[in-house]
Write a protein that holds these residues in place. Structure first.
Motif, PDB file in Angstrom:
ATOM      1  N   TRP A 186      44.055  39.492  38.786  1.00 55.73           N
ATOM      2  CA  TRP A 186      43.503  38.256  39.337  1.00 55.73           C
ATOM      3  C   TRP A 186      44.425  37.082  39.016  1.00 55.73           C
ATOM      4  CZ3 TRP A 186      39.297  38.805  42.449  1.00 55.73           C
ATOM      5  CH2 TRP A 186      38.624  40.025  42.367  1.00 55.73           C
ATOM      6  N   THR A 243      40.778  36.521  51.989  1.00 52.04           N
ATOM      7  CA  THR A 243      39.891  36.968  50.918  1.00 52.04           C
ATOM      8  C   THR A 243      39.962  38.479  50.764  1.00 52.04           C
ATOM      9  OG1 THR A 243      38.385  35.115  51.273  1.00 52.04           O
ATOM     10  CG2 THR A 243      37.524  36.992  50.066  1.00 52.04           C
ATOM     11  N   TYR A 271      43.241  39.274  49.188  1.00 53.67           N
ATOM     12  CA  TYR A 271      43.257  38.836  47.796  1.00 53.67           C
ATOM     13  C   TYR A 271      42.573  39.871  46.902  1.00 53.67           C
ATOM     14  CZ  TYR A 271      43.099  35.606  43.834  1.00 53.67           C
ATOM     15  OH  TYR A 271      43.271  35.012  42.610  1.00 53.67           O
ATOM     16  N   ARG A 291      40.134  32.531  41.627  1.00 56.68           N
ATOM     17  CA  ARG A 291      39.065  33.185  42.385  1.00 56.68           C
ATOM     18  C   ARG A 291      38.245  34.019  41.411  1.00 56.68           C
ATOM     19  NH1 ARG A 291      38.587  33.857  48.131  1.00 56.68           N
ATOM     20  NH2 ARG A 291      40.294  32.812  49.218  1.00 56.68           N
ATOM     21  N   GLN A 330      49.704  34.132  55.462  1.00 55.75           N
ATOM     22  CA  GLN A 330      48.299  34.480  55.618  1.00 55.75           C
ATOM     23  C   GLN A 330      48.036  35.130  56.973  1.00 55.75           C
ATOM     24  OE1 GLN A 330      45.111  32.089  54.041  1.00 55.75           O
ATOM     25  NE2 GLN A 330      46.551  30.676  53.086  1.00 55.75           N
ATOM     26  N   GLU A 342      50.224  31.625  49.560  1.00 55.69           N
ATOM     27  CA  GLU A 342      49.211  31.100  50.474  1.00 55.69           C
ATOM     28  C   GLU A 342      49.813  30.415  51.700  1.00 55.69           C
ATOM     29  OE1 GLU A 342      45.298  30.042  48.099  1.00 55.69           O
ATOM     30  OE2 GLU A 342      46.966  28.842  47.386  1.00 55.69           O
ATOM     31  N   ILE A 364      49.533  32.092  40.469  1.00 51.65           N
ATOM     32  CA  ILE A 364      49.779  32.421  41.867  1.00 51.65           C
ATOM     33  C   ILE A 364      51.116  31.849  42.312  1.00 51.65           C
ATOM     34  CG2 ILE A 364      48.718  30.374  42.929  1.00 51.65           C
ATOM     35  CD1 ILE A 364      47.343  32.239  44.922  1.00 51.65           C
TER      36      ILE A 364
END
Length: 440
Positions: free
Chosen positions: A311, A199, A202, A151, A401, A396, A391
């Motif tokens: 990140w 998002t 994150y 990302r 989520q 995910e 990650i």
């Protein structure tokens, strides 16, 4: 949300009267005079859909006895659809999968076809051992990534110019400093949600990992944050919202409805000045802007004395073959065409990111399709050149989520304090991780 399309070309007639035009059972044979029908599914934006359909048309031209049914749609709701098809045994022969699906759908490595058993038809030597390792479960090669992605931060320079902001943000503090200028023109320097809460989480996660030096979820499925760490991350998100850096959940719901961000007026009109998006998917955001050249890539936001990069990166847009496919060889031939064949590679371009296949890279370089002016290529180089965190395949997960989404919404709407939301998220994550690691 999604649609089915059937692509067919005129088929050649079976030459041998003793051979039927389709097999009744799984076979590793391929007869160029026999007619076959296989299927493939994927998600993405219109650009990816059109490119993949073109590649499949070329595949059918090269192998006129193999017909390909296609099933595609946007990401919203896609994983639920595929999981339901997986449970009912109705998945396509070739399946585009997300990294976290390996944990859920192939806990012990038996959930998808062993691609190494099809190495006669898939040119695996085009992929490094480290790339192939991403696709292994229990030592079995289940999937192959199309690309590596992270990302990155992308900004609409037209919106920044209207706000009178000359320099793109480099630190988290910069975001807070420039927010008032954007708010004066009824816009925001960054978007921190996509109707899922992921998002927003994150972004908060990147901040908190930098601050603590911890990984939220480790590669083997252990939680690295405490309740206090989660609460601090949620508080940071609320601070972004309160300062006018990002929209609130109420504003997002009112303005966007159920639409994907790249198709909303907020995005196309320039109300949103920046996004944190996977580099392999950024082209669909470019495509809906009036001036695609106004979208540029920025630096990863950081802080003084950051303890890690914060990140993350991951293998992206992986492909698997259905373990119950009737035609593994034909499916492998399609997979190889998309990954390695010059015609397939040219048709797909960078719509699935910058390919990790060495032959695909060679093809695109030969066509002068890879250059720093291409935002997908630039973001790929930034990811590869930065010391990012891999990650966790658990992060995910769709259930996980849901927990992020619930917490973000509760904090945004002030239904819970960050600490209260963190306590609930932490308990749910612990339970879910334990279940996933037990293969439940």
């Amino acid at each position: 949300m999604w649609k089915k399309v059937i692509l067919t070309l005129s088929a050649i007639t079976c030459v041998f009267m003793s051979t039927s035009c389709s097999s009744d059972s799984t076979s590793l044979d391929y007869n160029p005079y026999e007619e076959y029908t296989i299927s493939i599914s994927w998600w993405g934006g219109d650009e990816r859909h059109e490119a993949t359909e073109k590649a499949i048309e070329l595949f059918e031209e090269k192998y006129p006895n193999i017909h390909v049914d296609v099933d595609y749609g946007s990401w919203s709701g896609w994983s639920d659809k595929i999981f339901e098809e997986y449970e009912t045994g109705t998945c396509t022969d070739v399946i585009q999968v997300n990294y976290d699906w390996l944990v859920t759908l192939s806990y012990d490595g038996s959930g998808f076809y062993d691609l190494e058993s099809l190495s006669e038809y898939i040119e695996l030597d085009n992929f490094s051992s480290s790339v192939l390792e991403f696709g292994r479960r229990n030592g079995i090669l289940n999937v192959i990534p199309a690309s590596i992605t992270g990302r990155c931060l992308f900004y609409n320079t037209s919106t920044y110019e209207k706000a009178g902001v000359v320099e793109l943000p480099k630190t988290w503090d910069d975001l807070f400093d420039i927010a008032p200028a954007f708010n004066e023109i009824d816009s925001y320097p960054l978007n921190a949600d996509d109707n899922t809460g992921f998002t927003a989480w994150y972004i908060a996660l990147a901040y908190e990992q930098q601050k603590t030096g911890k990984e939220f979820i480790t590669a083997n499925g252990e939680i690295g944050f405490t309740v206090d760490d989660i609460a601090d991350a949620l508080q940071f998100y609320k601070d972004l919202q309160d300062a006018g850096v990002v929209r609130s959940i109420a504003e997002i719901t009112e303005q966007d409805g159920d639409d994907d961000l790249y198709n909303t007026i907020a995005w196309t009109s320039g109300t949103i000045g920046g996004i944190a998006e996977w580099g392999s998917s950024i082209s669909k955001y470019q495509a809906t802007l009036e001036d695609s050249n106004s979208l540029v890539m920025g630096d990863f936001l950081t802080m003084d004395n950051a303890l890690n990069s914060g990140w993350m990166y991951k293998p992206s847009l992986l492909f698997a073959i259905n373990k119950d496919t009737e035609y593994p060889v034909q499916s492998a031939m399609l997979l190889n065409f998309l990954y390695n064949d010059p015609d397939g590679v040219e048709a797909l371009g960078t719509t699935r990111g910058i390919p990790v296949s060495s032959s695909a890279l060679e093809t695109l370089e030969g066509l002068n399709l890879l250059n720093d002016n291409d935002i997908t290529y630039a973001s790929n180089n930034l990811v590869l050149d930065s010391n990012l965190i891999l990650i966790s395949p658990y992060l995910e997960n769709s259930d996980m989520q849901t927990f992020y989404n619930d917490a973000i919404k509760a904090v945004s709407l002030e239904l819970l304090t960050p600490t209260e939301a963190a306590e609930s998220m932490y308990a749910n994550i612990i339970y879910t991780l334990d279940s996933l690691k037990e293969g439940k």
